[in-house]
Every structure is written in structure tokens, then in C-alpha cells.
Design a protein around this motif. Structure first.
Motif, PDB file in Angstrom:
ATOM      1  N   SER A 116     -24.194  18.145 -19.664  1.00  0.00           N
ATOM      2  CA  SER A 116     -23.521  16.842 -19.585  1.00  0.00           C
ATOM      3  C   SER A 116     -22.827  16.653 -18.243  1.00  0.00           C
ATOM      4  O   SER A 116     -22.911  15.581 -17.626  1.00  0.00           O
ATOM      5  N   SER A 120     -23.488  13.917 -15.268  1.00  0.00           N
ATOM      6  CA  SER A 120     -22.402  13.111 -14.702  1.00  0.00           C
ATOM      7  C   SER A 120     -22.320  13.268 -13.193  1.00  0.00           C
ATOM      8  O   SER A 120     -22.090  12.294 -12.464  1.00  0.00           O
ATOM      9  N   THR A 202     -19.578   6.449 -18.122  1.00  0.00           N
ATOM     10  CA  THR A 202     -19.090   7.689 -18.708  1.00  0.00           C
ATOM     11  C   THR A 202     -18.514   7.511 -20.099  1.00  0.00           C
ATOM     12  O   THR A 202     -18.314   8.488 -20.819  1.00  0.00           O
ATOM     13  N   GLY A 204     -19.990   6.193 -22.611  1.00  0.00           N
ATOM     14  CA  GLY A 204     -21.057   6.382 -23.584  1.00  0.00           C
ATOM     15  C   GLY A 204     -21.375   5.095 -24.319  1.00  0.00           C
ATOM     16  O   GLY A 204     -20.552   4.598 -25.088  1.00  0.00           O
ATOM     17  N   THR A 271     -28.039  12.040 -22.201  1.00  0.00           N
ATOM     18  CA  THR A 271     -26.873  11.742 -21.373  1.00  0.00           C
ATOM     19  C   THR A 271     -27.225  10.793 -20.245  1.00  0.00           C
ATOM     20  O   THR A 271     -26.453   9.893 -19.908  1.00  0.00           O
ATOM     21  N   GLY A 275     -25.039   7.951 -21.324  1.00  0.00           N
ATOM     22  CA  GLY A 275     -23.762   8.494 -20.904  1.00  0.00           C
ATOM     23  C   GLY A 275     -23.337   9.621 -21.835  1.00  0.00           C
ATOM     24  O   GLY A 275     -23.972   9.868 -22.864  1.00  0.00           O
ATOM     25  N   PRO A 276     -22.249  10.306 -21.515  1.00  0.00           N
ATOM     26  CA  PRO A 276     -21.790  11.412 -22.369  1.00  0.00           C
ATOM     27  C   PRO A 276     -21.277  10.879 -23.702  1.00  0.00           C
ATOM     28  O   PRO A 276     -20.353  10.074 -23.730  1.00  0.00           O
ATOM     29  N   ILE A 277     -21.871  11.321 -24.793  1.00  0.00           N
ATOM     30  CA  ILE A 277     -21.443  10.931 -26.140  1.00  0.00           C
ATOM     31  C   ILE A 277     -21.035  12.205 -26.875  1.00  0.00           C
ATOM     32  O   ILE A 277     -21.866  13.083 -27.118  1.00  0.00           O
ATOM     33  N   GLY A 330     -19.585   5.623 -27.761  1.00  0.00           N
ATOM     34  CA  GLY A 330     -18.985   6.909 -27.453  1.00  0.00           C
ATOM     35  C   GLY A 330     -17.566   7.033 -27.977  1.00  0.00           C
ATOM     36  O   GLY A 330     -17.127   8.121 -28.373  1.00  0.00           O
TER      37      GLY A 330
END
Length: 353
Positions: A116, A120, A202, A204, A271, A275-277, A330
Motif C-alpha cells: 500500500s 502511495s 488517499t 479511498g 490500491t 486508493g488505500p482502503i 474508505g
């Protein structure tokens, strides 16, 4: 005179243990229930949105597009969003289950190998230094960053004469994550424009993505899925320890290398796209093990169904709670996943896998 034998089928006799065939039938029925739940939340995702469309109209234009405003909303926005949620959910659920099996750590999630943070970092570099401003442009840099971070973690974890053991991979992942976090923070603090763009990615989200993005990540998710499912028997053997796994004929180094590759493909693609979830990859495998036990063949299969149900359901809930706007998925998964994970921890003691 001898006493007569007591019949074996009396009411106080212990029940017969379930047969393997009956256990398999119950687990297969559970898969069908999960599939039905996935279809239900997918239909809700197509129907529910910031713009209210009657269910009858939704059902009609779903199968017969007529060029109306409702048809455009459903086919150009909601269906791609739902399909992306399905793909990302499958990827996160599988990568989380695979990560916990590889490291035999019940608290592991896909981000443990730096995947992740690598994604990013790729997005930060694309925004801050290359001027990329579209999500479809981010995805290649995010996936490249995830791949580089995963390879670096694996090389650090397997350096020297030792194999890439779970402990070494975790330590290497923590070190790479710390370095990448420091780099991202420094770049974003020094570049407010990049920070302003990055913060929308970012959090999510599934909103604002189209089918072109899905087409980009689908081959990577499919490849990761095939590798992960093929590793299930070997993961069952490794769950009893490396020595037992070797005695059963498992190539430990090859299994861990392929597992790390699958995690990189699955989590990197997810991701990059959304995005980061958080919490999906961490909590869902615990739900699957709670239902079917430690058999990785079933854990992986159930994780593939439960994760998209949670992700798409969270996305629908975010639209309902945030109306007339919406809450990004997210944020919703964090609010839902954390209590779910705490409840699972309280119901039974977590042990090393």
C-alpha cells in the motif's frame, strides 16, 4: 441372568460427528448464500445514489438502455462503480487472506509487505514530480510503486543464507514502510499542490472511476487470483510449520515467493485503482475462518465473496448516510471494519496461523 445390552440409539447417546461430505455441503451452501448477498448489494449499488431513481425505472434501463438521463447515470457511473467495487473487493479479500496465511500472523494485512505504501509513493511521485493529474494516470505509477516496494521487501527478507521467513518479511516490510512514509510526508509537506491532489486519492474511493480503469487492473487481479488459488494446498501444509511443510513436499521458498507475487498483484492493483482502503483485507479473512475453519481453500473462496459484499455495501451506505453528497468508501470501511474486527477478537482468542 445377564442384563440386556443397552440400544445404541437411545436419546442420551452422543450425536454422530459430521461426515466430510456433510461439512463440504454446508460450506458450499454458505458460498451460495454469499453469492446471493453479493448480487443483492450489487443491485443496491446500481439503484441507490445521490440522485433518486425508482427501482422499476432502474430495472428497466439496466437491461434496455434508452439514452435517458437515468440510463446514462446507471450505465456510465453506477455500473462501472459497482464492477470496480467487485474487483477491488475480491483483490483485497484474497490478498488479506493470503498475507495472513503466508506470515502465520492473524493481524497481518496486505499493507504489511509495503504494498500500500509503495502504491502511495508511486502516486506521490507522479503528482509532485511528473504533473500527473488524472486517476487513470495514477494507476500505472501506483502499481509500479507497489511492485518495487514488494520486491524490495522480499529481497531484504531473504537476504543472506536464510529463506524469506514470516518474521524476516514482517521486519523488512516495517522498515520499508517507515522509509516510504517519511519520503511521502516530506514531499507532500514541501508541495502543497501535490498534497491537495493526493488527499483525494488517499482517502479511498470508488466514485469518479470509469471502465477504462477497470480494464487496466483486471488482468493483474486475474493473474493474482489464479496464483493465490493455486497456492491453497501448499498454504495448508505451511500452516503446520515450515518443517512439516517440507516433509509434505512443499517448496517453502517457492510458495512464499509466489504468495508475495500474488499479494503484490492483488493489493497493488486494488490500491492503484481505489486508493488505500483499510480493514477489508484485515477483517474479512477472520470472518471467513470463523465460518469455515482454517482450511485455506475455503478461506480464500469465502474471502473472495465476503470482501466485495463489505466493500460495495459500505459504498452504498456512504451514499445513504452522506446524502445529498456521499461519504467515501474508505471512511465507511474503517468505521465498519474496526468494530467487526474487535467483535471477532472478543469472541475468540486470536492464535498464530
Amino acid at each position: 441372568m445377564e442384563a440386556q445390552a443397552v440400544p445404541a440409539d437411545r436419546a442420551d447417546a452422543p450425536p454422530a460427528p459430521p461426515t466430510p461430505r456433510s461439512v463440504t455441503a454446508v460450506r458450499a451452501a454458505g458460498l451460495l448464500v454469499g453469492l446471493a448477498a453479493l448480487v443483492l448489494v450489487a443491485l443496491l449499488s446500481v439503484w441507490v445514489g445521490t440522485r433518486g431513481i425508482p427501482f422499476g425505472s432502474t430495472w428497466s434501463v439496466l437491461w434496455r438502455p434508452d439514452g435517458s438521463q437515468a440510463s446514462v447515470i446507471i450505465h456510465e457511473y453506477r455500473i462501472p462503480r459497482t464492477l470496480l467495487g467487485l474487483t477491488v473487493g475480491v483483490a483485497l479479500g484474497l490478498s488479506g487472506a493470503l498475507m495472513q496465511a503466508l506470515t502465520r500472523n492473524p493481524l497481518a494485512d496486505p499493507g504489511l509487505l509495503g504494498v500500500s505504501l509503495g502504491a502511495s509513493t508511486g502516486v506521490v511521485v507522479a503528482i509532485a514530480f511528473l504533473g500527473v493529474g488524472a486517476v487513470l494516470g495514477y494507476v500505472w505509477f501506483a502499481f509500479l510503486g507497489a511492485a518495487i516496494a514488494s520486491v524490495l521487501v522480499y529481497l531484504l527478507g531473504s537476504s543472506g543464507r536464510s529463506l524469506a521467513t514470516p518474521d524476516r518479511l514482517i521486519v523488512a516490510g516495517a522498515a520499508v514502510t517507515a522509509v516510504l512514509t517519511a519520503f511521502n510526508t516530506a514531499v507532500l509537506f514541501l508541495n502543497p499542490r501535490a498534497f491537495n491532489q493526493f488527499r483525494f486519492w488517499t482517502v479511498g474511493a470508488l466514485a469518479g472511476r470509469d471502465l477504462d480503469l477497470l480494464y487496466v487492473i483486471l488482468p493483474f487481479v486475474a493473474a493474482g487470483l489464479l496464483v493465490a488459488l493455486g497456492l491453497a494446498p501448499s498454504l495448508n501444509a505451511l500452516g503446520m510449520g515450515d518443517d512439516v511443510g517440507r516433509a509434505l513436499g512443499v517448496n517453502v521458498g517457492r510458495t512464499r515467493a509466489l504468495g508475495a507475487l500474488a499479494v503484490m498483484l492483488l493489493c497493488g492493483a486494488a490500491t492503484a485503482a481505489a486508493g488505500p482502503i483499510g480493514f477489508v483485507g484485515l477483517a474479512v479473512p477472520h470472518v471467513a475462518r470463523f465460518v469455515v475453519g482454517p482450511d485455506q481453500r475455503w478461506v480464500l473462496a469465502y474471502s473472495m465473496l465476503i470482501a466485495p459484499v463489505l466493500l460495495i455495501g459500505s459504498d452504498v451506505l456512504g451514499r445513504v448516510l452522506g446524502a445529498p453528497g456521499e461519504i467515501q468508501v474508505g471512511i465507511v470501511t474503517a468505521f465498519l471494519g474496526a468494530p467487526l474486527f474487535i467483535a471477532l477478537c472478543r469472541r475468540r482468542k486470536l492464535v498464530m496461523l
